[in-house]
Enzyme design. Sequence first.
Site, PDB file in Angstrom:
ATOM      1  N   HIS A 294      33.383  28.104  41.982  1.00 37.85           N
ATOM      2  CA  HIS A 294      32.241  27.295  42.413  1.00 37.85           C
ATOM      3  C   HIS A 294      31.593  27.991  43.598  1.00 37.85           C
ATOM      4  CE1 HIS A 294      29.991  23.795  43.860  1.00 37.85           C
ATOM      5  NE2 HIS A 294      30.174  23.285  42.663  1.00 37.85           N
TER       6      HIS A 294
ATOM      7  N   HIS B  93      22.778  24.551  35.994  1.00 35.96           N
ATOM      8  CA  HIS B  93      23.062  23.357  36.802  1.00 35.96           C
ATOM      9  C   HIS B  93      23.962  22.409  36.013  1.00 35.96           C
ATOM     10  CE1 HIS B  93      22.771  20.310  39.691  1.00 35.96           C
ATOM     11  NE2 HIS B  93      21.475  20.178  39.825  1.00 35.96           N
TER      12      HIS B  93
ATOM     13  N   ASP C 255      33.581  20.619  35.995  1.00 34.15           N
ATOM     14  CA  ASP C 255      33.255  20.739  34.572  1.00 34.15           C
ATOM     15  C   ASP C 255      34.452  21.075  33.698  1.00 34.15           C
ATOM     16  OD1 ASP C 255      30.464  20.264  34.722  1.00 34.15           O
ATOM     17  OD2 ASP C 255      30.292  22.191  35.733  1.00 34.15           O
TER      18      ASP C 255
HETATM   19  C1  LIG Z   1      30.298  28.884  39.582  1.00 36.16           C
HETATM   20  C2  LIG Z   1      30.069  30.377  39.797  1.00 36.16           C
HETATM   21  C3  LIG Z   1      28.688  30.746  39.219  1.00 36.16           C
HETATM   22  C4  LIG Z   1      30.097  30.699  41.299  1.00 36.16           C
HETATM   23  O1  LIG Z   1      29.775  32.009  41.462  1.00 36.16           O
HETATM   24  P1  LIG Z   1      29.720  32.759  42.874  1.00 36.16           P
HETATM   25  O2  LIG Z   1      29.968  31.835  44.004  1.00 36.16           O
HETATM   26  O3  LIG Z   1      28.447  33.515  42.887  1.00 36.16           O
HETATM   27  O4  LIG Z   1      30.989  33.711  42.790  1.00 36.16           O
HETATM   28  P2  LIG Z   1      30.956  35.219  42.396  1.00 36.16           P
HETATM   29  O5  LIG Z   1      30.226  35.386  41.106  1.00 36.16           O
HETATM   30  O6  LIG Z   1      30.501  35.983  43.601  1.00 36.16           O
HETATM   31  O7  LIG Z   1      32.501  35.520  42.124  1.00 36.16           O
HETATM   32  C5  LIG Z   1      33.426  36.026  43.081  1.00 36.16           C
HETATM   33  C6  LIG Z   1      34.516  36.798  42.334  1.00 36.16           C
HETATM   34  O8  LIG Z   1      35.243  35.908  41.464  1.00 36.16           O
HETATM   35  C7  LIG Z   1      35.070  36.281  40.102  1.00 36.16           C
HETATM   36  N1  LIG Z   1      34.801  35.035  39.359  1.00 36.16           N
HETATM   37  C8  LIG Z   1      34.044  33.972  39.752  1.00 36.16           C
HETATM   38  N2  LIG Z   1      34.100  32.990  38.855  1.00 36.16           N
HETATM   39  C9  LIG Z   1      34.917  33.443  37.864  1.00 36.16           C
HETATM   40  C10 LIG Z   1      35.350  32.867  36.664  1.00 36.16           C
HETATM   41  N3  LIG Z   1      34.967  31.649  36.317  1.00 36.16           N
HETATM   42  N4  LIG Z   1      36.179  33.596  35.887  1.00 36.16           N
HETATM   43  C11 LIG Z   1      36.561  34.827  36.241  1.00 36.16           C
HETATM   44  N5  LIG Z   1      36.182  35.423  37.382  1.00 36.16           N
HETATM   45  C12 LIG Z   1      35.366  34.738  38.186  1.00 36.16           C
HETATM   46  C13 LIG Z   1      33.863  37.195  40.078  1.00 36.16           C
HETATM   47  O9  LIG Z   1      33.932  38.079  38.987  1.00 36.16           O
HETATM   48  C14 LIG Z   1      34.000  37.882  41.386  1.00 36.16           C
HETATM   49  O10 LIG Z   1      35.017  38.836  41.287  1.00 36.16           O
HETATM   50  P3  LIG Z   1      34.869  40.288  42.000  1.00 36.16           P
HETATM   51  O11 LIG Z   1      34.888  39.975  43.459  1.00 36.16           O
HETATM   52  O12 LIG Z   1      36.034  41.058  41.512  1.00 36.16           O
HETATM   53  O13 LIG Z   1      33.549  40.829  41.531  1.00 36.16           O
HETATM   54  C15 LIG Z   1      31.179  31.195  39.080  1.00 36.16           C
HETATM   55  O14 LIG Z   1      32.426  30.902  39.645  1.00 36.16           O
HETATM   56  C16 LIG Z   1      31.187  30.979  37.567  1.00 36.16           C
HETATM   57  O15 LIG Z   1      30.430  31.638  36.845  1.00 36.16           O
HETATM   58  N6  LIG Z   1      32.064  30.058  37.067  1.00 36.16           N
HETATM   59  C17 LIG Z   1      32.107  29.746  35.670  1.00 36.16           C
HETATM   60  C18 LIG Z   1      30.954  28.822  35.293  1.00 36.16           C
HETATM   61  C19 LIG Z   1      31.153  27.419  35.780  1.00 36.16           C
HETATM   62  O16 LIG Z   1      32.210  26.820  35.614  1.00 36.16           O
HETATM   63  N7  LIG Z   1      30.090  26.854  36.387  1.00 36.16           N
HETATM   64  C20 LIG Z   1      30.102  25.479  36.853  1.00 36.16           C
HETATM   65  C21 LIG Z   1      29.995  25.378  38.299  1.00 36.16           C
HETATM   66  S1  LIG Z   1      30.084  23.662  38.786  1.00 36.16           S
END
Ligand SMILES: CC(C)(COP(=O)(O)OP(=O)(O)OC[C@H]1O[C@@H](n2cnc3c(N)ncnc32)[C@H](O)[C@@H]1OP(=O)(O)O)[C@@H](O)C(=O)NCCC(=O)NCCS
Length: 429
Positions: A306, A267, A362
């Site tokens: 996100h 979070h 972030d």
């Molecule tokens: C925020 C987050 C958890 C959202 O995840 P989500 O909605 O579940 O998205 P998914 O994990 O399903 O990702 C969709 C696709 O994008 C890719 N992806 C998502 N975020 C990515 C990132 N930061 N870097 C590289 N690839 C990413 C995934 O690998 C996936 O690719 P694929 O379809 O080839 O498997 C994710 O984007 C992430 O881990 N970001 C980095 C951490 C971060 O900044 N968190 C703060 C959020 S406010």
Amino acid sequence: MTESLTVRDNRTGVEYDIPITDGTIRAADLGKIKASEDNPGLAVYDPGFVNTASCRSSVTYIDGDKGVLEYRGYPIEQLAEKSSFLEVSYLLVHGALPTKEEYDAWVHEITFHTFVHENIKEFMQGFRYDAHPMGMLMASVGAMSTFYPDAANISDPDNRRLQIIRLIAKMPTLGAWAFRHAQGKPYVYPDNDLSYTGNFLSMLFKMSESKYASDDRIEKALDTLFILHADHEQNASANAVRSVGSTQVDPYSSVAAGVGALFGPLHGGANEAVLRMLRRIGKVENIPAFIEGVKAGNERLMGFGHRVYKNYDPRATIIKQQALNVFEVTGTNPLLNIAMELEKIALEDEYFVKRKLYPNVDFYSGLIYEALEFPPEMFTVLFAIGRTPGWLSQWLELVQDKEQKIARPKQIYTGERGLTFVPRDVRWA
Ligand SMILES: CC(C)(COP(=O)(O)OP(=O)(O)OC[C@H]1O[C@@H](n2cnc3c(N)ncnc32)[C@H](O)[C@@H]1OP(=O)(O)O)[C@@H](O)C(=O)NCCC(=O)NCCS
């Protein structure tokens, strides 16, 4: 014409018409679908409530595809540029912007509730020298319920308002003291001549000077960060506040639950991960190799992507500008150049474009916090201070919502049934 959903239960062949309101069906209507009279009725299985609306809310609107975030209908960009954190807090809590008299009274009341009981200081001093400031914040917010037992009377609007003012006013005091504690420095009392963020900075950084004066650009940057973090509808911590609040406990206990939820790395912890990533990249020349590693699936580009925003997170643009303003005061950080170059390359790269991965809130906030000399453990404390009016607005909405009940989800039971208990002396004989 009322919208509805027709469902045929293939177990019985019976068809049901279920009304659709605001794009949702009522789970209770599904409960009427039964395979037999003694069947408990159909339920939905939704770990993490990914597709379940838990409330009707008029606090915050998000359209993740379009990159829209509004508090009480006002776009975040306008609030961040033209408002202040205390005005935004008023807006969130009351649902409308204040008149001049209302605003002045609000600021005055919050300013004069910044002090906490001396006993709070004493028990905070009892924490271990290296206690995590979020643990200290969570404990001290929860402990405030013992100092204000009147807060339990949540049905009285005047009483609720008083506790809301106390919480918004005292969170910076508790957060700053948790910071001073980790540094082994004396706690600094509030200075009610200063602005909300000016006083917070004074409680954080004042040493022997008789009056602490912060730079306006730093105050503005912190105020803006608080505005950007003030609410984000039904996120994990707001849900925790609502869930605990649904038991009709006092707001200090509910907000302590919110702080606990925010403490989790999924979070509140991503901005720290961004800093670690930027440090690891080290210099601009290393970016292409890093990007290739991300595209090969070896790691993630932290601060990108996100769950809700599939477009530029509107808060990221504002934070980037504030980061530039802060660096004017503090001198530039070489990590900023890496961040900007990384963003430029990622926004043009097909991998990120195709997956709709844009910078989130972030990506730049950790850089600002670092420039202000906050250790990473404090990042989430700053988030918690900013989020307090949001938690309280969600709590207020909850306690006034006649449809709300104690939060008590269903489960799908997967364990054993009807076993016969054999006492220890027989089992171990
Ligand atoms: C925020 C987050 C958890 C959202 O995840 P989500 O909605 O579940 O998205 P998914 O994990 O399903 O990702 C969709 C696709 O994008 C890719 N992806 C998502 N975020 C990515 C990132 N930061 N870097 C590289 N690839 C990413 C995934 O690998 C996936 O690719 P694929 O379809 O080839 O498997 C994710 O984007 C992430 O881990 N970001 C980095 C951490 C971060 O900044 N968190 C703060 C959020 S406010």
